[in-house]
Design an enzyme around this catalytic site. Sequence first.
Site, mmCIF file in Angstrom:
data_model
loop_
_atom_site.group_PDB
_atom_site.id
_atom_site.type_symbol
_atom_site.label_atom_id
_atom_site.label_comp_id
_atom_site.label_asym_id
_atom_site.label_seq_id
_atom_site.Cartn_x
_atom_site.Cartn_y
_atom_site.Cartn_z
ATOM 1 N NE ARG A 58 41.533 59.820 69.966
ATOM 2 C CZ ARG A 58 40.302 59.393 70.029
ATOM 3 N NH1 ARG A 58 40.010 58.301 70.679
ATOM 4 N NH2 ARG A 58 39.351 60.055 69.420
ATOM 5 C CB THR A 59 47.161 64.012 70.171
ATOM 6 O OG1 THR A 59 46.802 62.918 69.328
ATOM 7 C CG2 THR A 59 48.661 64.215 70.110
ATOM 8 C CE LYS A 86 42.916 89.485 68.173
ATOM 9 N NZ LYS A 86 43.527 89.958 69.421
ATOM 10 N NE ARG A 108 47.305 66.798 66.064
ATOM 11 C CZ ARG A 108 46.521 65.744 66.310
ATOM 12 N NH1 ARG A 108 45.222 65.883 66.308
ATOM 13 N NH2 ARG A 108 47.026 64.563 66.554
ATOM 14 C CG HIS A 136 50.544 61.684 64.859
ATOM 15 N ND1 HIS A 136 51.033 62.102 66.093
ATOM 16 C CD2 HIS A 136 49.194 61.547 65.025
ATOM 17 C CE1 HIS A 136 50.024 62.198 66.937
ATOM 18 N NE2 HIS A 136 48.907 61.875 66.317
#
Length: 315
Positions: A58-59, A86, A108, A136
């Site tokens: 969703r976000t 890496k 995020r 958030h």
Amino acid sequence: MTFRQDHLLGIEPLAQDEILSILDLADDYVALSRSREKHADALRGLTQINMFFENSTRTQSSFELAGKRLGADVMNMSMQASSIKKGETLIDTALTLNAMRPDLLVVRHPHSGAVDLLAQKVNCAVLNAGDGRHEHPTQALLDALTIRRAKGRLHRLNIAICGDIAHSRVARSNLILLGKMENRLRLIGPPTLMPAGMSEFGCEVYEDMEEGLKDVDVVMMLRLQKERMDGGFIPSEREYYHRYGLDAEKLAFAKPDAIVMHPGPMNRGVEIDGTIADDINRSVIQEQVEMGVAVRMAAMDLLARNLRAKREAAA
Ligand code: NCD
């Protein structure tokens, strides 16, 4: 409009008038998103990069749509496939991206504080799309907009946040925002999922759902964050559902017009009964998703205004 921030890293630094500015502008963007054209050009000419170091449905899609509806060039970096695998550090990745001259960076990250650190290294506006258990902010803003539209106000409501409080950045950002708006907050959950000292924050803490839900206006359910648990926080999912899963019987203790919220993704049959989640008379879960796009449009628009002003002043 009053919005004085360079970044949106959390709800903590925002004043009441700044929160209301985002919500008011978001109301306009709900109307725009419901119209035939769906487009405006507030972000035209700007580059938005989405960097998701943790899975998101969703976000991420909501930030992408929000940017596109306002005319930004939007790029999604696939962090699974990137050089992070890496061994490149977060800071090196940030500096590389910064050299591509983004204007908005949406991040995020599984570590609390990682997004703040990154914001110090780049010269664009950074939006926190969730950092570990910390904050958030756009989730709390979309929840606030959903509540305001459903209840007609955002103050003096009885709001219960239920379940896995300890691991939840959604709970933290919501507590801060709803507290700033002078609501009565209750936290309900097992002691193993309840952070210490919550009553000092001015919330009432309950172990029992029926007691905690009595006469609330808003029931906010949280996902059991299994990926952030490393030991036995609950006896079993069945037992958890029995005590804390929201079903019709427990919901009957709330006000008859109480709304049910969940940030998604849901564990049906763990923290919430599927029929409650789908009950269009009680559940506003789909509205939350719709408000998410509008709130992100508003937040990016306001940040872009400040970014442009800052750049003009420096030029
Ligand atoms: C939340 C998150 O990622 O913090 N989900 C979301 O943004 N819609 C809540 C969760 O994962 O439970």
